[in-house]
Design a protein around this motif. Structure first.
Motif, PDB file in Angstrom:
ATOM      1  N   TRP A  26      18.058   9.617 -13.651  1.00 42.32           N
ATOM      2  CA  TRP A  26      18.761  10.842 -13.936  1.00 42.32           C
ATOM      3  C   TRP A  26      18.778  11.759 -13.102  1.00 42.32           C
ATOM      4  CZ3 TRP A  26      18.521  13.946 -19.717  1.00 42.32           C
ATOM      5  CH2 TRP A  26      19.665  14.436 -19.649  1.00 42.32           C
ATOM      6  N   GLU A  27      17.482  12.696 -12.643  1.00 43.47           N
ATOM      7  CA  GLU A  27      17.454  13.426 -12.514  1.00 43.47           C
ATOM      8  C   GLU A  27      17.596  12.583 -10.889  1.00 43.47           C
ATOM      9  OE1 GLU A  27      15.340  16.926 -11.205  1.00 43.47           O
ATOM     10  OE2 GLU A  27      15.299  15.761 -13.347  1.00 43.47           O
ATOM     11  N   SER A  29      19.819  11.268  -9.420  1.00 50.60           N
ATOM     12  CA  SER A  29      21.453  11.056  -9.283  1.00 50.60           C
ATOM     13  C   SER A  29      22.402  12.435  -8.970  1.00 50.60           C
ATOM     14  CB  SER A  29      21.468   9.867 -10.440  1.00 50.60           C
ATOM     15  OG  SER A  29      21.802  10.560 -11.561  1.00 50.60           O
ATOM     16  N   ILE A  30      21.780  13.416  -9.811  1.00 52.05           N
ATOM     17  CA  ILE A  30      22.444  15.151 -10.161  1.00 52.05           C
ATOM     18  C   ILE A  30      22.411  15.041  -8.323  1.00 52.05           C
ATOM     19  CG2 ILE A  30      22.169  16.870 -10.910  1.00 52.05           C
ATOM     20  CD1 ILE A  30      23.139  15.056 -12.980  1.00 52.05           C
ATOM     21  N   GLN A  33      22.691  22.130  -6.131  1.00 59.75           N
ATOM     22  CA  GLN A  33      23.442  22.701  -6.127  1.00 59.75           C
ATOM     23  C   GLN A  33      23.528  22.912  -4.771  1.00 59.75           C
ATOM     24  OE1 GLN A  33      26.561  23.879  -8.004  1.00 59.75           O
ATOM     25  NE2 GLN A  33      25.718  22.546  -9.599  1.00 59.75           N
ATOM     26  N   GLY A  54      28.279  21.373 -14.239  1.00 58.39           N
ATOM     27  CA  GLY A  54      27.783  19.971 -13.900  1.00 58.39           C
ATOM     28  C   GLY A  54      27.072  19.754 -14.781  1.00 58.39           C
ATOM     29  N   VAL A  55      27.104  18.149 -14.652  1.00 58.82           N
ATOM     30  CA  VAL A  55      26.254  17.276 -15.332  1.00 58.82           C
ATOM     31  C   VAL A  55      24.069  17.932 -14.928  1.00 58.82           C
ATOM     32  CG1 VAL A  55      24.451  15.470 -16.084  1.00 58.82           C
ATOM     33  CG2 VAL A  55      27.812  16.053 -16.147  1.00 58.82           C
ATOM     34  N   PRO A  56      23.490  18.491 -16.001  1.00 58.57           N
ATOM     35  CA  PRO A  56      22.521  19.336 -15.615  1.00 58.57           C
ATOM     36  C   PRO A  56      21.227  17.928 -15.549  1.00 58.57           C
ATOM     37  CG  PRO A  56      22.748  19.304 -17.326  1.00 58.57           C
ATOM     38  CD  PRO A  56      23.812  18.924 -17.372  1.00 58.57           C
ATOM     39  N   PRO A  57      19.858  18.175 -14.999  1.00 60.96           N
ATOM     40  CA  PRO A  57      19.079  17.284 -14.671  1.00 60.96           C
ATOM     41  C   PRO A  57      18.059  17.168 -15.856  1.00 60.96           C
ATOM     42  CG  PRO A  57      18.807  18.634 -12.888  1.00 60.96           C
ATOM     43  CD  PRO A  57      19.631  18.993 -13.418  1.00 60.96           C
ATOM     44  N   THR A 247      23.626  23.011 -19.497  1.00 60.43           N
ATOM     45  CA  THR A 247      22.257  22.553 -20.572  1.00 60.43           C
ATOM     46  C   THR A 247      21.895  22.220 -21.952  1.00 60.43           C
ATOM     47  OG1 THR A 247      22.005  23.202 -18.187  1.00 60.43           O
ATOM     48  CG2 THR A 247      19.823  22.955 -19.739  1.00 60.43           C
TER      49      THR A 247
END
Length: 278
Positions: A26-27, A29-30, A33, A54-57, A247
């Motif tokens: 997950w970390e 793949s983000i 910015q 966006g989806v946060p890490p 978040t």
């Protein structure tokens, strides 16, 4: 080495490994910015340089969790309350509607389970009302009760009844006939037979229905609070979504899961406590 460990320890190690791997994926793949370049005056006025939502890490979610859980009970006004207060409101509504449902469902389930006549009389109503989504009752509840708090409790009441009612009836009806006959031989009255013979034998099935109901109630309260607003973990999620704070949304989703797990675990302990040995 793993072969020497118990099944529970091996399962715990595997769970931790899966969690760590999932968080790492997950970390990474983000995407980071990108810094904004030179902006025109129009872009500056319209917020064009602000980073897009966006989806946060997970690292950002952990930071948010630390901030929220370090002071969970602050109250800075109607729309700014700590996560502890929001969850407290939700648990209060869930438990109020849940226990009101238990007061009706368990005695009625005993009656249905012990009487074929009662079963045939109530069954058509149960089969019609049980498939109705609890949230479908919300507009009617709001119109009749005219109070969002009581309406949310009513929705929990409705969704909690059916698993408890049906499991109680099934458990009571499944008690071995010879045990009831022994009670009759000892000239026990119906009430004493119900409490000393039928209830202990049917208790595991009844608690299973209660465990299913608390899970459904916790699911429904989140959606109900999104509709009625005000306070509660469901309102918190919806409010943070309106603020485009993903978040906080992810953090609140994790808190919903943790509280649901704790509620289920509590009933799991109760279920093991009432295990009936023949």
């Amino acid at each position: 080495m793993l072969d020497t460990l118990s099944v529970n320890k091996r399962a715990a190690i595997l769970s931790i490994v899966m969690l760590v791997v999932g968080l790492l994926i997950w970390e990474v793949s983000i995407p980071a910015q990108q810094a904004a370049g030179e902006l025109t005056e129009y872009e500056r006025l319209t917020g064009g340089g602000a980073p897009k939502a966006g989806v946060p890490p997970p690292s950002q979610v952990f930071v948010k969790a630390w901030e929220e859980l370090s002071n969970p009970f602050y109250d800075a006004g109607p729309n700014d309350k700590g996560i502890g207060i929001q969850i407290g409101y939700s648990i209060y509504r869930v438990l109020t509607g849940y226990f009101l449902a238990a007061l009706l469902a368990i005695p009625l389930g005993f009656l249905i389970g012990m009487s074929q006549t009662a079963y045939k009389a109530f069954n058509p109503f149960i089969q019609v009302l049980r498939p109705i989504s609890p949230l479908a009752w919300m507009p009617l509840a709001l119109f009749i009760i005219q109070d969002s708090e009581a309406s949310a409790i009513f929705v929990i009441f409705i969704c909690s009844i059916w698993p408890m009612l049906l499991n109680t009836a099934f458990g009571v009806a499944g008690v071995r006939e010879d045990w009831v006959n022994v009670a009759r031989t000892h000239e026990l009255g119906p009430l004493k037979t119900a409490f000393t013979v039928i209830l202990p034998a049917a208790a595991p099935t009844i608690v299973t229905g209660m465990r299913i109901s608390i899970g459904i109630a916790w699911l429904v309260i989140v959606a109900a609070e999104m509709l009625v607003g005000g306070t509660g973990i469901g309102y918190y999620v919806w409010n943070e979504w309106n603020n485009l704070d993903l978040t906080s949304v992810i953090f609140s989703i994790l808190m919903i899961g943790v509280v649901g797990m704790l509620l289920d675990s509590a009933f799991g302990v109760l279920q093991r406590a009432v295990t009936y040995a023949e």
